[in-house]
Design a protein around this motif. Structure first.
Motif, PDB file in Angstrom:
ATOM      1  N   TYR A  28       0.833  -1.202   0.000  1.00 16.80           N
ATOM      2  CA  TYR A  28       0.000   0.000   0.000  1.00 16.80           C
ATOM      3  C   TYR A  28       0.868   1.252   0.000  1.00 16.80           C
ATOM      4  O   TYR A  28       0.616   2.203  -0.741  1.00 16.80           O
ATOM      5  CB  TYR A  28      -0.940   0.018   1.216  1.00 16.80           C
ATOM      6  CG  TYR A  28      -1.842   1.217   1.186  1.00 16.80           C
ATOM      7  CD1 TYR A  28      -2.993   1.200   0.410  1.00 16.80           C
ATOM      8  CD2 TYR A  28      -1.523   2.379   1.882  1.00 16.80           C
ATOM      9  CE1 TYR A  28      -3.808   2.312   0.340  1.00 16.80           C
ATOM     10  CE2 TYR A  28      -2.331   3.498   1.813  1.00 16.80           C
ATOM     11  CZ  TYR A  28      -3.472   3.458   1.039  1.00 16.80           C
ATOM     12  OH  TYR A  28      -4.271   4.556   0.958  1.00 16.80           O
ATOM     13  N   LEU A 233      -1.909   2.613   7.654  1.00 15.74           N
ATOM     14  CA  LEU A 233      -1.733   1.960   6.355  1.00 15.74           C
ATOM     15  C   LEU A 233      -0.547   2.601   5.634  1.00 15.74           C
ATOM     16  O   LEU A 233      -0.508   3.813   5.469  1.00 15.74           O
ATOM     17  CB  LEU A 233      -3.029   2.128   5.551  1.00 15.74           C
ATOM     18  CG  LEU A 233      -3.404   1.080   4.508  1.00 15.74           C
ATOM     19  CD1 LEU A 233      -3.294  -0.317   5.068  1.00 15.74           C
ATOM     20  CD2 LEU A 233      -4.794   1.336   3.994  1.00 15.74           C
ATOM     21  N   PHE A 270     -10.696  -2.233  15.629  1.00 18.20           N
ATOM     22  CA  PHE A 270     -10.416  -1.877  14.241  1.00 18.20           C
ATOM     23  C   PHE A 270     -11.314  -0.723  13.766  1.00 18.20           C
ATOM     24  O   PHE A 270     -10.842   0.300  13.263  1.00 18.20           O
ATOM     25  CB  PHE A 270     -10.674  -3.139  13.415  1.00 18.20           C
ATOM     26  CG  PHE A 270     -10.477  -3.012  11.942  1.00 18.20           C
ATOM     27  CD1 PHE A 270      -9.213  -2.816  11.424  1.00 18.20           C
ATOM     28  CD2 PHE A 270     -11.544  -3.115  11.072  1.00 18.20           C
ATOM     29  CE1 PHE A 270      -9.024  -2.729  10.061  1.00 18.20           C
ATOM     30  CE2 PHE A 270     -11.364  -3.030   9.715  1.00 18.20           C
ATOM     31  CZ  PHE A 270     -10.097  -2.842   9.209  1.00 18.20           C
ATOM     32  N   ILE A 271     -12.632  -0.860  13.990  1.00 16.50           N
ATOM     33  CA  ILE A 271     -13.569   0.181  13.562  1.00 16.50           C
ATOM     34  C   ILE A 271     -13.320   1.465  14.346  1.00 16.50           C
ATOM     35  O   ILE A 271     -13.304   2.562  13.776  1.00 16.50           O
ATOM     36  CB  ILE A 271     -15.032  -0.297  13.751  1.00 16.50           C
ATOM     37  CG1 ILE A 271     -15.325  -1.473  12.821  1.00 16.50           C
ATOM     38  CG2 ILE A 271     -16.011   0.833  13.478  1.00 16.50           C
ATOM     39  CD1 ILE A 271     -16.681  -2.119  13.041  1.00 16.50           C
ATOM     40  N   LEU A 274     -10.212   3.207  13.087  1.00 18.29           N
ATOM     41  CA  LEU A 274     -10.489   3.819  11.785  1.00 18.29           C
ATOM     42  C   LEU A 274     -11.284   5.103  11.953  1.00 18.29           C
ATOM     43  O   LEU A 274     -11.046   6.101  11.287  1.00 18.29           O
ATOM     44  CB  LEU A 274     -11.281   2.854  10.909  1.00 18.29           C
ATOM     45  CG  LEU A 274     -10.482   1.895  10.064  1.00 18.29           C
ATOM     46  CD1 LEU A 274     -11.422   0.971   9.328  1.00 18.29           C
ATOM     47  CD2 LEU A 274      -9.614   2.634   9.064  1.00 18.29           C
ATOM     48  N   ALA A 275     -12.256   5.071  12.869  1.00 20.64           N
ATOM     49  CA  ALA A 275     -13.130   6.218  13.044  1.00 20.64           C
ATOM     50  C   ALA A 275     -12.404   7.377  13.710  1.00 20.64           C
ATOM     51  O   ALA A 275     -12.586   8.536  13.343  1.00 20.64           O
ATOM     52  CB  ALA A 275     -14.350   5.808  13.866  1.00 20.64           C
ATOM     53  N   PRO A 278      -7.798   7.463  11.566  1.00 19.09           N
ATOM     54  CA  PRO A 278      -7.580   6.640  10.365  1.00 19.09           C
ATOM     55  C   PRO A 278      -6.122   6.609   9.925  1.00 19.09           C
ATOM     56  O   PRO A 278      -5.712   5.710   9.210  1.00 19.09           O
ATOM     57  CB  PRO A 278      -8.482   7.276   9.303  1.00 19.09           C
ATOM     58  CG  PRO A 278      -9.016   8.517   9.893  1.00 19.09           C
ATOM     59  CD  PRO A 278      -8.784   8.508  11.356  1.00 19.09           C
ATOM     60  N   GLN A 279      -5.328   7.581  10.361  1.00 21.82           N
ATOM     61  CA  GLN A 279      -3.917   7.541   9.965  1.00 21.82           C
ATOM     62  C   GLN A 279      -3.116   6.561  10.800  1.00 21.82           C
ATOM     63  O   GLN A 279      -1.910   6.408  10.609  1.00 21.82           O
ATOM     64  CB  GLN A 279      -3.306   8.945  10.006  1.00 21.82           C
ATOM     65  CG  GLN A 279      -3.115   9.519  11.401  1.00 21.82           C
ATOM     66  CD  GLN A 279      -4.357  10.221  11.931  1.00 21.82           C
ATOM     67  OE1 GLN A 279      -5.483   9.790  11.727  1.00 21.82           O
ATOM     68  NE2 GLN A 279      -4.166  11.318  12.623  1.00 21.82           N
TER      69      GLN A 279
END
Lengths: 286, 323
Positions: A28, A233, A270-271, A274-275, A278-279
């Motif tokens: 990625y 990511l 995980f959620i 992300l919320a 996210p970085q």
């Protein structure tokens, strides 16, 4: 005490999670593609190692370089023939190309090797060392050590070699890298092959305590995504932190809650991550 | 100007087709599932196509719909028609709850977050045995056939219900796409910052779209439960068989267009069935392997969907001076 034991087990398992997830984040980071078929390369690594054990009598951990090589070659081919054509396609099409790859690899394995579960027997499989009141499982320790060595080797490669620097340059700015005379297409191939190779390496070293079958990747896919999202990511250092964190979260939730809920906590973390960030927890390296 | 006539013609043809098939045969089943998956992909198309958010968690709403109506029927004897509405409400609520933390995410991040949400629902359904029956799944109980009880002797009524569902979802999609909401969504898709500046509440619009999509998907879950008769958490909450498949159908057909999901379903479902039919007698995995290869080939050939084939065809015809 069982709390400390859980953390220790979590860290040992987490080190392996880090190595199998580095490939995902590397691919990625360099080319902006999320490879949904990454976990299928883990499965391939496990199969290579199993066959090396069954037919050559090689210890699965020693067969890890062989797993790496097979996946590297396969990854080189896949990147050159498939992914390279999709670099400018909409992200949805990229996702589904790798989903297609997932289906092909999983069912290719099913077709070639059958659906039965395979495991290896080694002399150290059930051994454990005691450290005061804590126990260290030997197969976990070996897998952790091999993963650590592999991670350090990658870090050294990325820092010191021309290839590593060129790959990092491509990740930062493909256009500028190309103007500096870097063959970016080659770098993409290298990154993808290296990434899936590392994952396959991880698959080989966990073989002493995980059974292999064609759809084994399904067990690891959300786990791998959680690791890379936790770490950010695209960030290789983040994958290491994320891997250890996921290992510990899993071990601790297994301590307090029924085993079936183990993955639930992982998904919720995980959620949540992300919320909120996210970085990733480690920060934006891309 | 004659477009509506073409649409009517296609609908009439679609309504006659099931009559031509053997009512107890295999292909009417394939047709029913093709229509159902087309409707599901169309519901997905609202959020995936109009709002440009690639959701990989639509199985969550689908499963909620299947479970709600079946549990209501099993425990209270409530007709699935009413259960469908209850499921739709719960599906909308679930879509609202997941949309709040994920709406600001884009591209891969949104895809991954929704994928995890679908998995959360799968785990819950597997663990909450008293309500869901756990991994053992649920069987839709047999009741004397009647329309009010949503129970039929044959598959044919299910085929028509699926066709009507597809038409309804497609009409809703078109109304939204052509209406004010569609323009707002397009503005957000083109340039979110600019849309914000001209006074569009981007979060609200995306939220509304997500909820509508979730409601429709859950209602289709009831349809599925009534046709399939038996289901378990790993089927209706499946990432591969539901979430990814509906997104794939819409994307292969042509995302964001009303015809795309229908084209995609007409391709994917029969091809899958055909592969199973041809190769299931052979080695395990062969049919899926061939399906995967076809999938990769199609994506490489048309990354923007089948619909572009028609665009290319029209462009070629008009450049030749025909028309």
């Amino acid at each position: 005490m069982s709390f400390l034991q859980a953390i220790l087990d979590g860290l040992l398992v987490g080190g392996v999670y880090a190595v199998i997830s580095i490939g995902l984040t590397l691919v990625y980071g360099v080319m902006g593609i999320v490879n949904f078929a990454q976990a299928e390369f883990l499965m391939i690594g496990m199969f290579v190692s199993w066959f090396a054990w069954a037919y050559l009598g090689l210890d699965p951990v020693l067969a890890a370089p062989l797993s790496f090589a097979v996946a590297f070659a396969l990854g080189w081919l896949v990147q050159g023939q498939l992914i390279a054509r999709m670099l400018k396609a909409p992200s949805a099409a990229q996702i589904f190309l790798t989903v297609g790859l997932l289906i092909v690899l999983e069912n290719g394995a099913l077709l070639s090797f059958g659906s039965q579960f395979r495991s290896v027997t080694t002399s150290y499989q059930t051994m454990s060392l005691s450290l005061g009141a804590l126990f260290i499982s030997v197969p976990y320790l070996i897998a952790f050590g091999m993963s650590l060595a592999c991670g350090v080797a990658l870090w050294w490669f990325m820092r010191t070699s021309w290839f590593g620097r060129a790959m990092r340059a491509t990740a930062q700015n493909p256009m500028a890298a190309q103007l500096m005379g870097i063959d970016t297409a080659l770098m993409y191939k290298m990154a993808f092959a290296l990434g899936v190779g590392l994952t396959a390496f991880g698959g080989a070293v966990i073989l002493p305590y995980v059974t292999v079958y064609p759809s084994v990747g399904g067990q690891f896919v959300v786990l791998m995504f959680t690791v890379v999202v936790l770490g950010g990511l695209g960030s290789v250092a983040g994958a290491v932190v994320g891997g250890l964190a996921v290992g510990v979260i899993q071990a601790l939730s297994a301590l307090f809650f029924p085993i079936q809920l183990q993955n639930l906590f992982l998904f919720l973390v995980f959620i949540l991550v992300l919320a909120v960030r996210p970085q990733g927890l480690v920060g934006a390296s891309r | 100007m004659k477009r509506w006539m073409l649409v009517v013609l296609v609908i009439v043809a679609a309504a006659l087709l099931p009559l031509a098939l053997n009512p107890t045969g295999y292909w009417i089943r394939v047709l029913t599932f093709t229509l159902l998956f087309a409707a599901m992909a169309q519901a997905w198309n609202l959020i995936g196509g109009l709002a440009n958010q690639t959701s990989l968690g639509h199985a969550a709403f689908f499963g909620i719909g299947a479970y709600t109506s079946t549990i209501l029927l099993l425990k209270f004897g409530i007709s699935p028609w009413i259960g469908m509405i209850a499921g739709g409400a719960l599906g909308g609520l679930a879509a609202f709850i997941i949309a709040i933390p994920t709406m600001r995410l884009q591209g891969h991040y949104f895809a991954l977050a929704t994928l995890a949400f679908g998995e959360v629902m799968r785990v819950i359904a597997n663990v909450w045995t008293p309500l869901t029956g756990g991994p053992g799944g649920l069987s839709v109980p047999f009741v004397p056939p009647s329309f009010a009880a949503y129970s039929f002797k044959q598959l044919l009524p299910h085929t028509y219900i699926a066709l009507i569902a597809l038409i309804i979802v497609t009409v809703i999609f078109e109304v939204i796409r052509r209406g004010a909401m569609g323009y707002r969504l397009r503005a957000i898709k083109e340039n979110p910052a600019a849309a914000e500046v001209i006074g569009i509440d981007t979060t609200k619009v995306k939220l509304q779209t997500a909820v509508i999509s979730g409601v429709l998907m859950a209602m289709l879950g009831t349809l599925y439960a009534q046709v399939a008769v038996f289901f378990d958490p790993d089927t209706v909450f499946s990432a591969a068989a539901i979430s990814i498949r509906v997104a794939l159908i819409a994307i292969l057909g042509g995302v964001g267009t009303p015809i795309g999901p229908i084209l995609g379903a007409l391709f994917i479902i029969p091809v899958e069935e055909l592969m199973n039919d041809l190769f299931s007698a052979g080695a395990a995995g062969l049919s899926q392997l061939i399906f995967g290869v076809i999938l990769i080939a199609v994506i490489l050939w048309r990354p923007r969907g089948f619909i572009t084939v028609f665009d290319a065809l029209i462009a070629r015809l008009s450049s030749r001076g025909v028309r």
